[in-house]
Design a protein around this motif. Structure first.
Motif, short mmCIF file in Angstrom:
data_model
loop_
_atom_site.label_atom_id
_atom_site.label_comp_id
_atom_site.label_asym_id
_atom_site.label_seq_id
_atom_site.Cartn_x
_atom_site.Cartn_y
_atom_site.Cartn_z
N ARG A 61 0.83 -1.21 0.00
CA ARG A 61 0.00 0.00 0.00
C ARG A 61 0.85 1.25 0.00
O ARG A 61 0.59 2.21 -0.74
CB ARG A 61 -0.93 -0.02 1.22
CG ARG A 61 -2.13 -0.93 1.08
CD ARG A 61 -3.16 -0.63 2.15
NE ARG A 61 -2.65 -0.99 3.47
CZ ARG A 61 -2.82 -2.17 4.05
NH1 ARG A 61 -3.47 -3.12 3.39
NH2 ARG A 61 -2.34 -2.40 5.25
N SER A 62 1.89 1.25 0.83
CA SER A 62 2.78 2.42 0.89
C SER A 62 3.48 2.65 -0.45
O SER A 62 3.62 3.80 -0.91
CB SER A 62 3.82 2.21 1.99
OG SER A 62 4.74 3.27 2.03
N ARG A 63 3.89 1.56 -1.10
CA ARG A 63 4.57 1.68 -2.39
C ARG A 63 3.62 2.24 -3.45
O ARG A 63 4.02 3.05 -4.28
CB ARG A 63 5.12 0.31 -2.80
CG ARG A 63 6.01 0.35 -4.04
CD ARG A 63 6.89 -0.88 -4.14
NE ARG A 63 6.11 -2.11 -4.03
CZ ARG A 63 6.20 -2.96 -3.01
NH1 ARG A 63 7.01 -2.71 -2.00
NH2 ARG A 63 5.47 -4.07 -3.00
N ARG A 64 2.35 1.79 -3.40
CA ARG A 64 1.39 2.31 -4.38
C ARG A 64 1.18 3.81 -4.21
O ARG A 64 1.09 4.55 -5.18
CB ARG A 64 0.06 1.55 -4.25
CG ARG A 64 0.07 0.17 -4.90
CD ARG A 64 -1.34 -0.36 -5.06
NE ARG A 64 -1.91 -0.73 -3.77
CZ ARG A 64 -1.90 -1.95 -3.27
NH1 ARG A 64 -1.31 -2.93 -3.96
NH2 ARG A 64 -2.45 -2.22 -2.10
N TRP A 65 1.07 4.26 -2.94
CA TRP A 65 0.91 5.71 -2.71
C TRP A 65 2.15 6.48 -3.16
O TRP A 65 2.03 7.58 -3.72
CB TRP A 65 0.64 5.98 -1.23
CG TRP A 65 -0.79 5.77 -0.86
CD1 TRP A 65 -1.31 4.80 -0.06
CD2 TRP A 65 -1.91 6.56 -1.29
NE1 TRP A 65 -2.66 4.92 0.04
CE2 TRP A 65 -3.07 5.99 -0.70
CE3 TRP A 65 -2.05 7.68 -2.11
CZ2 TRP A 65 -4.34 6.52 -0.90
CZ3 TRP A 65 -3.33 8.21 -2.31
CH2 TRP A 65 -4.45 7.63 -1.72
N LYS A 66 3.34 5.92 -2.92
CA LYS A 66 4.56 6.60 -3.38
C LYS A 66 4.58 6.72 -4.89
O LYS A 66 4.94 7.77 -5.45
CB LYS A 66 5.79 5.82 -2.90
CG LYS A 66 6.09 5.98 -1.42
CD LYS A 66 7.34 5.20 -1.03
CE LYS A 66 7.64 5.36 0.44
NZ LYS A 66 8.85 4.59 0.85
N PHE A 68 1.96 6.78 -6.82
CA PHE A 68 0.93 7.76 -7.21
C PHE A 68 1.44 9.19 -7.08
O PHE A 68 1.29 10.00 -8.00
CB PHE A 68 -0.31 7.56 -6.32
CG PHE A 68 -1.32 8.66 -6.47
CD1 PHE A 68 -2.16 8.73 -7.58
CD2 PHE A 68 -1.43 9.64 -5.49
CE1 PHE A 68 -3.09 9.74 -7.71
CE2 PHE A 68 -2.36 10.68 -5.62
CZ PHE A 68 -3.19 10.71 -6.73
N PHE A 69 2.05 9.51 -5.93
CA PHE A 69 2.52 10.88 -5.72
C PHE A 69 3.70 11.22 -6.64
O PHE A 69 3.84 12.37 -7.08
CB PHE A 69 2.92 11.09 -4.25
CG PHE A 69 1.75 11.25 -3.34
CD1 PHE A 69 0.90 12.34 -3.46
CD2 PHE A 69 1.49 10.31 -2.36
CE1 PHE A 69 -0.19 12.49 -2.61
CE2 PHE A 69 0.39 10.45 -1.51
CZ PHE A 69 -0.45 11.54 -1.64
#
Length: 354
Positions: A61-66, A68-69
């Protein structure tokens, strides 16, 4: 005869066949029996597996948000580079010459203001480019504005008169929806003015508006603290009272500015103006009414004018394009001023419809 064996089918809580078989296969302890070392290790492994799975899911999840940003930041950077490239290379307007005869159009759109899209510098650049093009049959000021800054209007008016003295290329004005106040000030310098029958034309007057809020702050218990050097320095402060002498002085400023407006219109229009006493009262008329008053010369739109002069619609826009960053900034500033009820104009004196 006692039997120490325990049957899950006949003793303890009732279990299904599949559950009993699962327990036997996993070596699960029966009720009352201590857990074996293998069972404990199995439970620890299962718990560790669940913990590792949770950590890995959180990392995903953290990697996906990174990601995305990072993509969002990359898009912003790319958009910024594109806008900057547009501002540097494409937003300078079309100053090249066209081999085809045409009308050189310069747009006057929106309120006339030094910080807006209808500022004198931009309009004057467009006039000069259209004037220099030998294939421009005429320079056309395409007006769709309620007016605005007296100084910006005067600068464009003076430039039109200057260009007229340099040669015989006509400078025309075509009023679209509205050509009022400062916009009409500019147009009055043109050789001829055209408007549609339903256009709004005129409003030859000056306005300065504001609010008197000194009683409002008294009611809510607010103390106004303003320090000046000069007894009249704060006479435009909306939270301070204005004296009769200050009111008289400010009216003289408006009257002087109005006189300059009237003189400019008379110099530009000459004997074509009627002697109607309401002509300089600030009233606004339709294009049809304005023609009878001498404020416009004929009823025509941009396409009709082009066909009349060239036999076809042949137009070329010489208005310099706006810097995208300035355009966005101006829009945001104007919107904020509108919602706050503030006047974002540089000058409190305006050749503009209320």
């Amino acid at each position: 005869m006692s039997d120490d064996r325990r049957d899950d089918w006949t003793q303890g809580p009732e279990l299904s066949r599949s559950e009993a078989e699962r327990r036997k296969a996993a070596g699960a302890p029966r009720d009352g029996e201590p857990a074996s070392a293998d069972t404990v290790r199995l439970a620890e492994v299962q718990m560790m597996d669940r913990w590792v799975g949770g950590v890995l899911a959180e990392q995903r999840r953290s990697r996906r948000w990174k990601i995305f940003f990072r993509l969002l930041f990359a898009l912003i950077v790319i958009a910024g580079l594109c806008l900057s490239a547009y501002a540097m290379f494409l937003a300078q307007g079309d100053g090249g010459s066209s081999s085809r005869r045409h009308l050189g159009v310069v747009e006057v759109s929106g309120p006339i203001d030094a910080n807006g899209q209808a500022d004198a510098e931009r309009i004057i650049k467009g006039l000069q480019r259209a004037w220099r093009d030998p294939n421009a049959d005429a320079v056309v000021l395409h007006v769709n504005s309620p007016g605005g800054s007296p100084v910006q209007s005067q600068r464009v008016y003076d430039e039109i008169r200057y260009l007229q003295a340099q040669g015989d290329k006509p400078i025309l004005a075509v009023i679209e929806d509205i050509g009022a106040s400062g916009a009409y000030y500019m147009a009055s310098a043109a050789d001829r003015i055209y408007a549609s029958p339903a256009s709004l034309v005129g409003s030859i007057g000056v306005i300065s508006s504001g609010f008197g809020l000194e009683r409002a702050i008294d009611k809510i218990g607010v103390e106004r603290r303003v320090f000046t050097a000069g007894e009249n320095k704060a006479f435009m402060d909306p939270f301070s009272q204005i004296s009769p002498g200050q009111r008289e002085f400010w009216q003289s400023v408006l009257d002087t500015t109005h006189r300059q407006f009237i003189e400019a219109v008379k110099a530009g229009r000459g004997d074509r103006l009627s002697d109607d006493p309401e002509l300089f009262s600030g009233l606004v008329w339709t294009g049809e009414q304005a023609k009878s008053l001498g404020l416009v010369d004929d009823l025509a739109n941009l396409e009709q004018l082009s066909r009349a002069r060239l036999g076809e619609v042949s137009l070329k826009d010489y208005t310099p394009s706006l810097d995208p960053w300035s355009l966005v900034s101006n829009k945001l500033t104007s919107a904020a001023a509108h919602w706050l009820g503030l006047d974002s104009a540089a000058s409190p004196v305006r050749y503009q419809l209320p």
